[in-house]
Each structure stands twice: as C-alpha cells, then as structure tokens.
Write a protein that holds these residues in place. Structure first.
Motif, mmCIF file in Angstrom:
data_model
loop_
_atom_site.group_PDB
_atom_site.id
_atom_site.type_symbol
_atom_site.label_atom_id
_atom_site.label_comp_id
_atom_site.label_asym_id
_atom_site.label_seq_id
_atom_site.Cartn_x
_atom_site.Cartn_y
_atom_site.Cartn_z
ATOM 1 N N GLY A 1 -6.773 3.744 -5.723
ATOM 2 C CA GLY A 1 -5.384 3.930 -6.099
ATOM 3 C C GLY A 1 -5.157 3.716 -7.577
ATOM 4 O O GLY A 1 -4.392 4.444 -8.232
ATOM 5 N N MET A 2 -5.832 2.710 -8.145
ATOM 6 C CA MET A 2 -5.694 2.435 -9.571
ATOM 7 C C MET A 2 -6.175 3.639 -10.395
ATOM 8 O O MET A 2 -5.509 4.041 -11.364
ATOM 9 C CB MET A 2 -6.505 1.189 -9.942
ATOM 10 N N ALA A 3 -7.292 4.211 -10.019
ATOM 11 C CA ALA A 3 -7.812 5.375 -10.750
ATOM 12 C C ALA A 3 -6.810 6.518 -10.712
ATOM 13 O O ALA A 3 -6.561 7.206 -11.717
ATOM 14 C CB ALA A 3 -9.149 5.814 -10.152
ATOM 15 N N LEU A 4 -6.198 6.721 -9.537
ATOM 16 C CA LEU A 4 -5.224 7.797 -9.376
ATOM 17 C C LEU A 4 -3.983 7.541 -10.235
ATOM 18 O O LEU A 4 -3.450 8.464 -10.873
ATOM 19 C CB LEU A 4 -4.841 7.917 -7.898
ATOM 20 N N ALA A 5 -3.515 6.291 -10.281
ATOM 21 C CA ALA A 5 -2.337 5.959 -11.078
ATOM 22 C C ALA A 5 -2.612 6.147 -12.568
ATOM 23 O O ALA A 5 -1.766 6.676 -13.307
ATOM 24 C CB ALA A 5 -1.901 4.526 -10.781
ATOM 25 N N TYR A 6 -3.780 5.707 -13.025
ATOM 26 C CA TYR A 6 -4.138 5.914 -14.429
ATOM 27 C C TYR A 6 -4.201 7.413 -14.753
ATOM 28 O O TYR A 6 -3.761 7.854 -15.828
ATOM 29 C CB TYR A 6 -5.479 5.260 -14.745
ATOM 30 N N GLU B 1 0.836 -1.199 0.000
ATOM 31 C CA GLU B 1 0.000 0.000 0.000
ATOM 32 C C GLU B 1 0.869 1.248 0.000
ATOM 33 O O GLU B 1 0.669 2.177 -0.790
ATOM 34 C CB GLU B 1 -0.937 0.000 1.209
ATOM 35 N N GLU B 2 1.848 1.296 0.914
ATOM 36 C CA GLU B 2 2.722 2.461 1.008
ATOM 37 C C GLU B 2 3.599 2.586 -0.237
ATOM 38 O O GLU B 2 3.895 3.684 -0.709
ATOM 39 C CB GLU B 2 3.598 2.381 2.258
ATOM 40 N N LEU B 3 4.009 1.427 -0.792
ATOM 41 C CA LEU B 3 4.831 1.445 -1.993
ATOM 42 C C LEU B 3 4.054 2.062 -3.159
ATOM 43 O O LEU B 3 4.597 2.849 -3.946
ATOM 44 C CB LEU B 3 5.265 0.018 -2.333
ATOM 45 N N GLY B 4 2.794 1.702 -3.261
ATOM 46 C CA GLY B 4 1.952 2.295 -4.303
ATOM 47 C C GLY B 4 1.844 3.796 -4.140
ATOM 48 O O GLY B 4 1.941 4.562 -5.110
ATOM 49 N N SER C 1 4.704 1.076 -11.614
ATOM 50 C CA SER C 1 4.950 0.324 -10.376
ATOM 51 C C SER C 1 3.820 0.570 -9.376
ATOM 52 O O SER C 1 3.339 -0.363 -8.718
ATOM 53 C CB SER C 1 6.295 0.738 -9.781
ATOM 54 N N ALA C 2 3.389 1.823 -9.266
ATOM 55 C CA ALA C 2 2.274 2.153 -8.366
ATOM 56 C C ALA C 2 1.013 1.416 -8.803
ATOM 57 O O ALA C 2 0.277 0.850 -7.973
ATOM 58 C CB ALA C 2 2.036 3.654 -8.354
ATOM 59 N N LEU C 3 0.754 1.411 -10.103
ATOM 60 C CA LEU C 3 -0.442 0.742 -10.621
ATOM 61 C C LEU C 3 -0.399 -0.747 -10.311
ATOM 62 O O LEU C 3 -1.423 -1.337 -9.902
ATOM 63 C CB LEU C 3 -0.542 0.981 -12.130
ATOM 64 N N ASN C 4 0.757 -1.376 -10.472
ATOM 65 C CA ASN C 4 0.882 -2.805 -10.165
ATOM 66 C C ASN C 4 0.599 -3.081 -8.688
ATOM 67 O O ASN C 4 -0.065 -4.066 -8.344
ATOM 68 C CB ASN C 4 2.283 -3.300 -10.532
ATOM 69 N N ALA C 5 1.107 -2.200 -7.826
ATOM 70 C CA ALA C 5 0.868 -2.374 -6.387
ATOM 71 C C ALA C 5 -0.612 -2.255 -6.066
ATOM 72 O O ALA C 5 -1.166 -3.054 -5.290
ATOM 73 C CB ALA C 5 1.676 -1.341 -5.603
ATOM 74 N N TYR C 6 -1.280 -1.263 -6.669
ATOM 75 C CA TYR C 6 -2.712 -1.059 -6.398
ATOM 76 C C TYR C 6 -3.543 -2.227 -6.946
ATOM 77 O O TYR C 6 -4.531 -2.643 -6.334
ATOM 78 C CB TYR C 6 -3.188 0.260 -7.005
ATOM 79 N N LYS C 7 -3.135 -2.767 -8.105
ATOM 80 C CA LYS C 7 -3.861 -3.906 -8.671
ATOM 81 C C LYS C 7 -3.727 -5.125 -7.761
ATOM 82 O O LYS C 7 -4.696 -5.869 -7.554
ATOM 83 C CB LYS C 7 -3.328 -4.225 -10.069
#
Length: 945
Positions: A196-201, A155-158, A183-189
């Motif tokens: 988190g995924m929406a934010l990364a996209y 979570e923190e890594l994302g 990398s953030a997107l992979n962590a959120y997935k």
C-alpha cells in the motif's frame, strides 16, 4: 451424509473451474451439499488472481455468481454478485461490473452489513472512474470513507483515500489529491503495509508530475520503486517505472525514459499484464518527441484500440490526443482537428476542464499554422490561460504559442513579454527541449526587431541545448531524428550570419548541423555484446537472435520473382520487431568505447582540397536549394538556387523514362530509343539548370575535380550525367560524393598498404547472368585475387575474408528499401547481408565496389538520408565506395567494371578511373541510363599504386 457432501472447499473450486460443461456442473450441484463456505472459496480465487491471471479470476467470478444464484440466500447472491463484478472489472467490462456491484451492495445493505457494502463499493469506485464517471466515483468514495473512519478500519481507509487521491488528480484538484494520498500513506504505514505504501507514493508522485514539480515527483517514484521491489509488488514497480519514464520525457532525458520503459514492458510481459499498454503509450510519446511520427502513430493507434476495447475511457483520451498530434505533424490537419475536438469534449464530460484546456491549446496551435487570424488565437489563449497554474508546463506552452501569434502580427515587443515568462518557467521546470524552443523563439523575436546581436546569442544558446539533448541519446536512430528536428534552428542562425556577410561562420554552423550526427554514426564503436548479467538484456538478446533467424528464414524463401503478399507481410513484421528490439537493446547497452571525432573546421576542410578540387556543400532551407562552394583559397555562398519542388518533379520524370528504358521490349518500341534518349537528356538539362548552372556561372576557378555533399532529394541525383546543353558533367570533372563534409577529413586519406589484395564475390541471378563473367574478368586482371562464385559466394566466406582485402568487389543482386533503408541488402548464395548486419563488422577496405542494383541509394528525407548500405559500409570502415543509383543493365555493367579496373591498374585514382570508364562506355552506350548510375562515394584519391 454422503461422501460427495464432504467434498472440500478446495476440491469444489477446482472442479467448478475445470468443468466447462454446464450440464455436468448442474448434476454436480444436485448431488452435493454446497454452502456459503464453498462460495467464499471461489471469491478468494477471484481476489487471488485478479492481478495475476485475468482469465482465471473472471472464470472464478462466473462460477461464484452461478453458485450464489443456486444457494439463493441474500448473502450468497450478494457474494456471488461481488465476485462476478470483480471478475468483470478484471476483463474491463465496467458497465456490467457496476450493475453487479450495485446488486451486491444492495444485498449487504438488506442484511444490515454496511461495512461489507462499503468494501464492495471500493471496487465499484474504480469501475466508475474507468468509465470516466468521476463525479459518481467521488461521491461514492466520500460516502464510504466516513463509514470506514467511524469504524477505525485502517486498511479500508487507506484504500479509499488512495482511490480518492487518484480521482481528485483526474479532476486536477491537486491540493485535495495530496491530502487524500497522504492520509492513505499514513494508514498504510500504521499497518506496515509495504504494498500500500508503494502505491501511495506512486500516486503522490503522479500529483507532483501533474503540478510539474518534477524533483518531488522523482523522489516519490524512486521510493515507490524501491518499496515495491522489496515487497515483491511487480505491478506497482512497473507502474512506477512508467511514471518515472514520463518524468524523464518531460525533462528531455529520452534515453533514460526509454530504458525504464523497456524494463517496465519486460515486467508486464512476465506478468502477462494488460497494463503493458500504458508503457506502450508512454513509449509512443517518446517516439513523437523524437519526430519518429510514423512509429508514434502506429503505436498510439494500437493502444487506443486496446483502451477502447477495454473501456478505459480516460486512457483512450490520452492515446487519441497523441494520435491527433501525429496526424497534424504528417499533414492530416483536418483529421487531427476533428479528433482533438472529440477529445476535448471527452475531457469536459469526465469533469476535467484542465485537460480540456490543454487539448484546446493543441487545437489553437494547429489553427495558427493553418492561417487562422493570430488576433483570434491570442484572444482565446487569454481565456484558457486562466485554467493553468502560472508556472506550469501548460502555461509555458500557452505563452510560447501566444508569442508565435504576436510574431506573425510583427509585434516583437509583445512576443518578448510572453517569452520572458515562458523562459523563466522553462528553466524552473528543468525541461531542456522547452528551453531550447523558447530561446529559438526569442531569437526570432530579436531578429524581427533588428536586434541582431541578441538574436545570434539566443540562437547559439538554443543550439547548445540542442547539442546537449542529442548527446544524451543512446540510440543512433534517435540522434538522427532529433538532429532533423533541430535543423530549422541551425538554418535560422545560418541565415542571420549570411545576412551579415559572415559566410565562413555560416558554413561552419552548416557543417555542425549536417555533420555532427554522421560523424557519430560512422565512428561510434558501441559495444552491444556485453550483457553484464542483466536479465532484461539477456531476454532481449535471445529475442533478437530469434527474430534474426526468422528473418533469415523468410529471406531465404525469396526468389527473383516478386514475393507473395503473405511472405512480404511476414518480412515487414519481423523487420519491425527487429527494429524495436535493437533499439531497446542499444538503449540498455550503450557503452561508447571511442571518442566521437571533432567536427572539422573550415580550415581543416580546405586542407583536404588542392588547386584542382572544389567542394560544393548543398543544403535545403525552407524548401529551397542553396550551397556553399569551397576552394583552398575562397568560400562562396549561392542562395536560392532552385525550389525543391522543381528538382523533385524533374527527378520523377527522369526516373519514369529510365524505367521505360529498363523495361525494354514493347516500351522501347512505343517510345523509340532515340525519343527516350532525348527525353532523358531534356530532364538532365533541367536538373543541371536547377542545381549547377548558377554555381558554375559564378566560379572564378576551373577545377578538374568536384567533391559534392548532397542533401535530401539530391541523394538520388546522377550528378555525372547533368547536361549543360553541350556536354555532361563527367566530361569536365572527376566527381566524388560525400554524405557529409565532415567525413572528408575522416575518409579522404589514401590508405597505405603493401598487401594489394583483392576479394571478389559473384552471384549470377536470372536478371544478372553476366555477374560471373564480371568476376572472372577480375581474376584475369588480378591473378592473386580471392574469387568466390555462385554457390561459393557465401556469407561465411564473406565473414572470413572481407576484412583482409584492399579491394572488395561484390557483383550480386542488391535491393534498396526506401521504407526501411537499414534492411537494404545484398544477396549471397546462402542468404542476405543487410545494412543492419554490417554494423557488426569491422572492415579496412581501401575500395569497395558494389556492382549491385541500387547499392548507393539512401533515404531522400533528412531523417533517413544517412541510412542504407552506403552509410553501413562507411561505418564498418571502408574508405571509398563505388555504388549505383538504380537497377543497372548486366552486360553494360560488366564492360564498365572492366574499363574501371584497367584504368585503376594503369595508375588512375578511383574518381579518375570511374570518369574514364564512363566516358569509354558512352561510346557504346550513349544513353546515361547505362553509365550514370555509378558514382564514387568517399575518398576519390586512392589508387592501386
């Protein structure tokens, strides 16, 4: 343990947040046993409300810090500092927030809790970034990322990778930004964290936008919006909408951009989120792209003040850049240059040389216009182009600027070399406005090298792009503004065709340039009443109704005396709100139900003329007046008739002496009636020389009728009173004015009718006491007329009967608003009828007579010349109008109107009846002030018989 010792954590939080008295809070602390658990509850309040209610989050942070200091353990102090730092961040007090973040981290490090310290640093990174301290933020982010990675904290890594991606984007390190965000997107997935995924996209899309990879950016934004909507992440959804609007703006799809921005602002307003300013900044950019410079400047200035107050340094640099651009376009060049140089320093200080280079590009563009050596500009451009990716938008703009510099050096070959690469870039980027500008420059380069066929092809291709862009706009105001910006393109083609003596083709392009927008405006039947159960449109409609009611209330407070400053400001502010809301609503609701009429050809226009009629189409090119003169058999171009400045000066003096005459009393005594008449005739003679002498000198026919199409400042010219030294123009011609030659085919048709109904409204004011007599005279002339006087002259009677009459006569008080022509208005006993209101009516009047002050005035700049009561009545369906150019005298007006209707009943056409009435009135009132204000607009041929 006492009862107060057993108080729950929830009750403690509620009490501390509701108790404002510090003495009572201290007493509460003394009698209660409070622990870290209660402090953690307050920290939870901060985390819960940081994105929902900034005031509550900040207050919870303050109380947590207070409680932490009271408990006084290292852990309590660290937690209290952490909570307060987040609360300060929410309030955008980043400097103080960083101080408390550092103290919190130090506390957790002392307790040997490195993960806690790293979690604190996650928010500290954002505070440094908002302060423009990108290097510090990156260093801190890289440090804590290693810690999260070693402890497998997904979570923190994302979160930290997401923040690092934003930071790398801000420094134009796009490759590293995409690696971090992926990398953030992979962590959120892995965590199934949709928020988190929406934010990364969303942030990945931002990188692709910066790289001008618009297709990839759009795909990521559409995914972000869909995920955020499902996850209930309204703030992320709105943010993605703003970014998608930015993308649409780059692509030239400005209506789509504004549609999204309207919806994003609606979401932000529902959340009471300060991020609304980000949507407003993007809206200001769209307004600027549409040449609505004043509105863009006002909005950019507003959001800049907000960003400065909130210490949002990077966002403020963007707002200041736009503000400087508006200043440059409105003539305040030195202000603009000074501001852009400050912005450039700001970007360099934040570690973003790419943004600094783009700002330098804007500075060089202004300097080139100001006459700085093109060679010096070219040298500097070569240096800063190294900062830009070869196929980026920034490189494309740099190449276009370099081409402009080469053209000033008469080096068309080098200009074409730069434009070739710029054209390829623009086509690959898919930005039609940039393609249009490149093609326009290509045309200039080809013309400079005497490749006239190539120049013509480039200009025509650019015009196709311009027409396509304009047709995409849903809002009339935007079509009008864009048409103004593309007029120079048409002018260059017209000039090229005229140089080859292709006069007829040149005229047809002038018709297209000037007429396309007006034809749309008078024939569009957009249905703004259908809400389609759209919640945003429903809210807009409610807001529109509220503001309309508020404006009607304010207007109801107006009297014949000047309004108070407070009332005047209230009216202006309400009108501005109505303009904005109306634009938003029209953008969301645009559903044209009628096809826009075809722009008429020269042959079709000639078919509307006869042997006695001449059409003069004026236009302004490079501040010089020119005209096409059309008869049924021939066409003539008259160039360089006069400088625009000469006409403006004489019109200003004419207005000065008309005003002195209107005031009467001591002014008439000072100047003398005869002296005033001489001065007025002198300036009318000057205006004749400027506008008509050269045309009349070259005429091979002797027409009886003139149809005049005006342009810009000529909208304020009293053509009937132009004086050739011996006679006024109305002594030789029946004159009718048209705002566009295209409307000649649309309105110059005699309405067939068997009703012959007359409807008249008369409302006497202190300055127009004869209005009642004027309307009563009408009743004598037309015994079956419907007449509504004074208290009966109501808006409700207008709405009931206006559509039914052949002749609609309004003898009332009129006000023209040069600052906002769409709020020009006519007075009724129970309120005002504005030009904007007329768009909700459908009229079928053959003749509308507006016996009201300034009823025929329109804007005198191309961007607003089609606005005002005149255009509004045309839009509503009127065929012919008699209007006035200035405040007219009541008694002479009543006499002129009586003569006009007598001539109409005797069988004269509208134009002929006005000509005869004015010539009769001249015998009693020789000064043109009394009779020249009246003019026929539209169909001059309708007659009562």
């Amino acid at each position: 343990m006492s009862k107060s010792d057993l108080i729950s954590t929830q009750d403690v939080a509620h009490y501390l947040l509701s108790e404002d008295n510090p003495t009572k809070r201290q007493a509460f602390y003394k009698r209660s046993t409070l622990s870290l658990v209660h402090l953690e509850r307050l920290k939870t309040e901060v985390d819960t409300f940081k994105d929902q209610n900034e005031a509550r989050a900040f207050l919870a942070g303050q109380r947590a810090y207070e409680l932490g200091q009271l408990i006084a353990t290292t852990e309590a102090c660290a937690l209290g500092n952490w909570a307060l730092a987040i609360g300060l961040s929410v309030k955008n007090d980043y400097a103080q927030a960083i101080k408390h973040f550092k103290e919190a981290r130090a506390g957790y490090q002392e307790l040997n809790q490195p993960l806690k310290a790293a979690q604190v640093a996650l928010r500290q990174i954002q505070a440094h970034a908002m302060m423009g301290e990108l290097d510090i933020a990156l260093s801190l982010g890289t440090e804590i990322r290693q810690l999260f990675l070693s402890h497998n904290c997904q979570e923190e890594l994302g979160m930290v990778d997401n923040n690092l991606g934003i930071l790398y984007t801000s420094q134009a390190n796009y490759m590293q930004a995409k690696l971090s965000l992926q990398s953030a997107l992979n962590a959120y997935k892995a965590l199934s964290d949709h928020a988190g995924m929406a934010l990364a996209y969303l942030n990945l899309a931002d990188v692709y936008q910066e790289e001008d990879k618009l297709l990839e950016a759009r795909g990521h934004l559409e995914i972000a919006i869909a995920i955020a909507k499902v996850a209930g992440q309204t703030k992320t959804e709105a943010g993605a909408m703003v970014n998608l609007a930015l993308l649409y703006r780059k692509e030239g799809q400005l209506s789509k951009a504004l549609n999204l921005l309207t919806r994003a602002r609606d979401l932000y307003e529902q959340m009471a989120s300060p991020d609304k300013a980000l949507a407003q900044l993007e809206e200001a950019r769209v307004l600027f792209a549409l040449n609505l410079f004043e509105e863009a400047e006002n909005l950019a200035s507003e959001v800049s003040r907000y960003f400065e107050q909130k210490q949002m340094a990077l966002e403020n640099l963007e707002a200041l850049t736009l503000l400087a651009e508006t200043q440059a376009y409105t003539g305040r060049v030195q202000e603009a240059l000074a501001m852009l140089e400050n912005v450039e320093r700001g970007w360099l200080g934040s570690g973003n040389p790419l943004q600094a280079a783009q700002t330098r590009l804007g500075i060089l563009s202004i300097q080139l216009q100001q006459g700085i050596s093109p060679k010096a500009i070219i040298r500097e451009l070569k240096a800063i182009q190294r900062q830009f990716a070869p196929q980026s938008l920034a490189m494309t703009l740099a190449l276009m600027l370099e081409a402009r510099a080469y053209l000033l050096e008469n080096d068309s070959k080098k200009a074409k070399e730069q434009l070739s690469q710029a054209k390829n870039n623009a086509l690959n980027l898919g930005i039609p406005q940039v393609v249009m500008q490149v093609l326009h420059l290509f045309g200039k380069a080809a013309q400079q090298s005497n490749s006239l066929n190539d120049a013509e092809s480039y200009y025509k291709e650019a015009i196709c792009y311009a027409d396509s862009i304009r047709s995409s706009f849903a809002v009339d105001e935007f079509k009008l503004a864009f048409s103004n910006s593309s007029f120079n393109l048409y002018n260059d083609l017209i000039s090229l065709l005229l140089s080859q003596r292709r006069t007829e083709e040149a005229f047809e392009y002038l018709i297209k340039a000037k007429s396309h927008i007006f034809l749309h405006l008078v024939s569009d039947d957009t249905d703004l009443s259908q809400l389609d159960n759209d919640e945003v449109k429903l809210r807009l409609q409610n807001n529109l109704n509220e503001e309309r009611n508020r404006l009607e209330s304010y207007l109801g407070q107006l009297t014949s005396s000047p309004p108070s400053e407070t009332l005047r400001q209230a009216i202006l502010q309400t009108e501005q709100k109505l303009n904005g809301l109306g634009r938003d609503f029209q953008s969301l609701s645009h559903k044209p139900r009628l096809l826009i009429p075809k722009i008429p050809s020269l042959a079709e226009l000639r078919a509307e003329l006869n042997s006695e009629t001449l059409l003069i189409e004026f236009y302004i090119a490079e501040n010089t007046l020119a005209a096409f003169v059309i008869s049924p058999q021939a066409i003539m171009h008259v160039e360089q008739i006069a400088k625009l400045s000469e006409i403006e000066e004489d019109l200003a003096w004419l207005k000065f002496y008309f005003d002195r005459l209107a005031l009467g009393g001591k002014f008439s005594a000072i100047y003398g009636e005869e002296k005033l008449n001489e001065q007025i005739k002198c300036y009318l003679a000057n205006l004749y020389q400027h506008c008509l002498a050269k045309i009349e000198k070259n005429l091979s026919v002797s027409p009886k009728k003139l149809i005049i199409v005006t342009d810009g400042i000529l909208n304020a010219l009293p053509f009937s009173a132009l004086f050739d030294g011996h006679s006024y123009l109305l002594e030789r011609y029946q004159i009718a004015l048209f705002p566009s030659s295209s409307i000649l085919c649309l309105r110059n048709r005699a309405k067939e009718t068997s009703r012959q109904e007359v409807l008249a409204f008369g409302l006497a004011h202190s300055d127009i006491p004869h209005a009642q007599h004027e309307v009563e005279d009408l009743r004598q002339l037309f015994p079956n007329a419907k007449v509504f006087l004074n208290s009966m002259a109501t808006l409700s009677h207008w709405k009931t009967y206006a559509q039914q009459a052949d002749i609609l006569h309004l003898a009332t008080h009129g006000i023209f608003r040069p600052d906002n022509p769409m709020f020009s208005r006519l007075s009724f006993s129970d309120g005002w009828l504005t030009a904007k209101d007329l768009y909700r009516f459908r009229l079928n009047n053959a003749l509308v007579v507006l016996s009201a002050c300034e009823s025929g005035l329109t804007g005198t700049q191309r961007q607003n010349e089609h606005l005002g009561l005149l255009r509004a009545f045309f839009h509503a369906g009127a065929s012919s109008l008699v209007t006035t150019l200035w405040p007219v005298k009541d008694a002479s007006t009543a006499e002129l109107i009586r003569h006009f209707y007598n001539e109409l009943l005797a069988g004269s056409s509208v134009a002929e009846a006005l000509q005869k009435a004015q010539n009769i009135l001249r015998k009693s009132y020789p000064n043109p002030y009394y009779w020249a204000a009246f003019q026929v607009n539209g169909n001059p041929n309708w007659s009562w018989n």
